[in-house]
Write a protein that holds these residues in place. Structure first.
Motif, mmCIF file in Angstrom:
data_model
loop_
_atom_site.group_PDB
_atom_site.id
_atom_site.type_symbol
_atom_site.label_atom_id
_atom_site.label_comp_id
_atom_site.label_asym_id
_atom_site.label_seq_id
_atom_site.Cartn_x
_atom_site.Cartn_y
_atom_site.Cartn_z
ATOM 1 N N ALA A 107 0.947 -1.241 -0.063
ATOM 2 C CA ALA A 107 0.036 0.107 0.015
ATOM 3 C C ALA A 107 0.948 1.083 -0.123
ATOM 4 O O ALA A 107 0.542 2.219 -0.740
ATOM 5 C CB ALA A 107 -0.857 0.000 1.276
ATOM 6 N N ARG A 108 1.839 1.147 0.774
ATOM 7 C CA ARG A 108 2.626 2.410 0.921
ATOM 8 C C ARG A 108 3.532 2.719 -0.323
ATOM 9 O O ARG A 108 3.442 3.623 -0.894
ATOM 10 C CB ARG A 108 3.634 2.300 2.154
ATOM 11 C CG ARG A 108 2.901 2.385 3.425
ATOM 12 C CD ARG A 108 3.928 2.336 4.716
ATOM 13 N NE ARG A 108 3.324 2.686 6.058
ATOM 14 C CZ ARG A 108 3.171 1.972 6.814
ATOM 15 N NH1 ARG A 108 3.807 0.767 6.742
ATOM 16 N NH2 ARG A 108 2.715 2.472 8.108
ATOM 17 N N ALA A 110 8.205 9.419 -0.632
ATOM 18 C CA ALA A 110 8.203 8.696 0.594
ATOM 19 C C ALA A 110 8.389 9.363 1.912
ATOM 20 O O ALA A 110 7.563 8.972 2.857
ATOM 21 C CB ALA A 110 9.277 7.517 0.464
ATOM 22 N N LEU A 111 9.121 10.353 1.869
ATOM 23 C CA LEU A 111 9.093 11.163 3.156
ATOM 24 C C LEU A 111 7.707 11.785 3.610
ATOM 25 O O LEU A 111 7.298 11.983 4.558
ATOM 26 C CB LEU A 111 10.158 12.224 2.946
ATOM 27 C CG LEU A 111 11.795 11.692 2.852
ATOM 28 C CD1 LEU A 111 12.731 12.892 2.693
ATOM 29 C CD2 LEU A 111 12.001 11.134 4.340
ATOM 30 N N ARG A 112 7.109 12.275 2.369
ATOM 31 C CA ARG A 112 5.826 12.884 2.746
ATOM 32 C C ARG A 112 4.750 12.094 3.323
ATOM 33 O O ARG A 112 4.074 12.290 4.354
ATOM 34 C CB ARG A 112 5.324 13.575 1.597
ATOM 35 C CG ARG A 112 6.022 14.807 1.008
ATOM 36 C CD ARG A 112 6.053 15.269 -0.638
ATOM 37 N NE ARG A 112 5.793 16.687 -1.131
ATOM 38 C CZ ARG A 112 6.428 16.908 -2.239
ATOM 39 N NH1 ARG A 112 6.029 16.140 -3.297
ATOM 40 N NH2 ARG A 112 6.466 18.233 -2.392
ATOM 41 N N ILE A 113 4.643 11.025 2.586
ATOM 42 C CA ILE A 113 3.699 9.925 3.293
ATOM 43 C C ILE A 113 4.192 9.370 4.565
ATOM 44 O O ILE A 113 3.220 9.630 5.462
ATOM 45 C CB ILE A 113 3.630 8.760 2.251
ATOM 46 C CG1 ILE A 113 2.731 9.109 0.966
ATOM 47 C CG2 ILE A 113 2.666 7.617 2.721
ATOM 48 C CD1 ILE A 113 2.822 8.125 -0.129
ATOM 49 N N GLY A 114 5.402 9.303 4.867
ATOM 50 C CA GLY A 114 5.547 8.979 6.075
ATOM 51 C C GLY A 114 5.585 9.867 7.114
ATOM 52 O O GLY A 114 5.184 9.659 8.124
ATOM 53 N N ALA A 172 9.227 0.930 7.141
ATOM 54 C CA ALA A 172 8.440 0.513 5.965
ATOM 55 C C ALA A 172 9.006 1.517 4.816
ATOM 56 O O ALA A 172 9.351 1.097 3.949
ATOM 57 C CB ALA A 172 7.137 0.996 6.084
ATOM 58 N N MET A 173 9.352 2.662 5.127
ATOM 59 C CA MET A 173 9.809 3.700 4.128
ATOM 60 C C MET A 173 11.246 3.419 3.725
ATOM 61 O O MET A 173 11.597 3.480 2.735
ATOM 62 C CB MET A 173 9.503 5.308 4.405
ATOM 63 C CG MET A 173 8.283 5.480 4.663
ATOM 64 S SD MET A 173 7.479 5.244 3.050
ATOM 65 C CE MET A 173 5.532 5.655 3.469
ATOM 66 N N VAL A 174 11.971 3.089 4.869
ATOM 67 C CA VAL A 174 13.497 2.785 4.685
ATOM 68 C C VAL A 174 13.452 1.408 3.750
ATOM 69 O O VAL A 174 14.556 1.456 2.862
ATOM 70 C CB VAL A 174 14.041 2.484 5.977
ATOM 71 C CG1 VAL A 174 15.643 1.959 5.737
ATOM 72 C CG2 VAL A 174 14.381 3.924 6.726
#
Length: 423
Positions: free
Chosen positions: A8-9, A79-83, A99-101
């Motif tokens: 999803a991410r 990715a930073l924005r969603i995180g 997850a983002m890493v």
């Protein structure tokens, strides 16, 4: 779904990449199959993450600015924005950061930036959550905000931005009995006849969906057909009909309805909705300018900037830049002129757009009246149940704005005018 929600991410990052980087609308990207491989739960989560991050973009970027000397590549930044959005909504820091890493570490071009992602998101988790509510409500980008302030004033635009930042409710148009639909779904019957639910789960599982008792349609979008007030036995033309909410309203009146749209796929959706609701209308896949004949009444919901629908589609200000406005305005003018040739003497037409720009509403009608001396505005048609007299504009149209109707949870922006052709 995996433990750290990678599918999803990852898909949410891709949606932002396409919107922010390629200028595509979310509906285009999803329609092209971007989420097809996901299971239903991940598909819904990906769309929600992308949508709410876009809605909160200014806040998200303000927090990230405090921890970045320069912006990384679009995918890493998204990715930073969603995180950041997830962290500031109370998601567990270890899950979001891991997850983002993981997603960035597996990217063939940006894997070396996994350390940056880890460091920045940990700083956001440490301080950003407290700072989040102190930040102002996100503003529209200047290309759109400036003309809206010029048209409606700064205070009104702040009200619109407040409505855009809030989660939009789900509105239903009842086929017949609004009270019964409200009772069955747990919704509230609005003054205009729509039913509003603050929250809703899966639409197809709600009471009355399978039996066709209602369809999803914003309360503002349901007003044009009510203004047209189609009558049993009349021949009615619905131009630019998809996805069919207005078509079903017109068909429910007992009128003989012809629905026209240029998109075969979207017209198929209209046909499916008619079958589900047990309503009848002729569907025609065609260019508006190829339509012929004479009709008692016409509803023209013209293609427009869709700036009135940003609370439901927060991707629009980021995918567009206003450069297409001129072409849309010219197209609307041509459509009005052609539609009037299809109207019988004495017939009536409702012109509407889901736009907040006067050039796509008030100005279009003023100029149409100058071009067609045999056409007049019919103000009395606007006096439908629930319509506020304060919404009626100088030239005789109806101006709906997202900052209005705060006591009911706001509405989409629309312009609606009723025109009458001389007998």
């Amino acid at each position: 779904m995996s433990d750290i929600g990678l599918p999803a991410r990852r898909s949410a990052i891709y949606l932002l990449d396409q919107i922010m980087g390629e200028g595509k609308l979310m509906s285009e990207v999803i329609g092209a199959g971007a989420l097809d491989r996901l299971d239903p739960a991940d598909r819904a989560r990906a769309q929600r993450l992308a949508t709410e991050t876009l809605r909160s973009m200014e806040r998200v970027d303000r927090l990230l600015q405090r921890h970045l000397q320069k912006y990384p590549a679009t995918t890493v930044r998204n990715a930073l924005r969603i995180g950041t959005y997830e962290l500031c909504q109370g998601e567990a820091a270890h899950g979001v950061v891991n997850a983002m890493v993981t997603i960035i570490s597996k990217h063939k071009r940006y894997g070396h930036l996994k350390g940056l992602v880890n460091a920045v998101l940990r700083k956001v988790a440490d301080k950003g959550v407290e700072q989040w509510p102190t930040l102002r409500i996100p503003r529209l980008p200047s290309w759109l905000r400036k003309p809206l302030v010029q048209a409606w004033g700064a205070e009104a635009v702040v009200g619109m931005e407040t409505a855009f930042f809030a989660t939009s409710p789900l509105d239903l148009t009842p086929k017949s009995d609004g009270v019964a639909v409200a009772n069955a779904t747990g919704g509230v019957l609005l003054p205009t006849g729509s039913v509003r639910l603050a929250e809703a789960g899966q639409v197809s599982a709600m009471p009355g969906f399978t039996s066709g008792d209602w369809w999803v349609q914003d309360a503002a979008a349901a007003i044009p057909a009510r203004v047209l007030d189609a009558q049993q036995g009349e021949t009615v033309l619905d131009l630019c009909a998809a996805p069919g909410g207005k078509t079903m309203q017109l068909a429910a009146s007992g009128a003989t309805v012809t629905a026209v749209d240029i998109s075969p796929g979207r017209m198929e959706r209209v046909a499916q909705n008619l079958i589900r609701t047990g309503l009848s209308a002729d569907t025609l896949v065609a260019d508006v300018f190829d339509v012929t004949g004479q009709y008692d009444a016409i509803l023209l919901d013209a293609p427009c900037s869709a700036t009135g629908t940003i609370r439901r589609h927060p991707d629009l200000p980021f995918a567009k830049d206003g450069s297409e406005f001129g072409a849309l305005i010219a197209l609307q003018e041509r459509m009005i002129d052609h539609a009037l040739t299809l109207l019988r003497p004495g017939g009536r037409m409702v012109f509407c757009t889901c736009s907040l720009l006067p050039d796509e509403g008030e100005v279009q009608v003023e100029e149409a009246l100058e071009r067609h001396p045999d056409v007049s505005v019919e103000r009395a048609a606007l006096n439908r149940p629930g319509n506020d007299a304060a919404w009626i504009t100088e030239e005789g149209g109806l101006r709906l704005r997202p900052d209005l109707w705060a006591e009911h949870g706001h509405m989409d922006g629309f312009y609606i005018a009723a025109l009458r052709k001389s007998p």
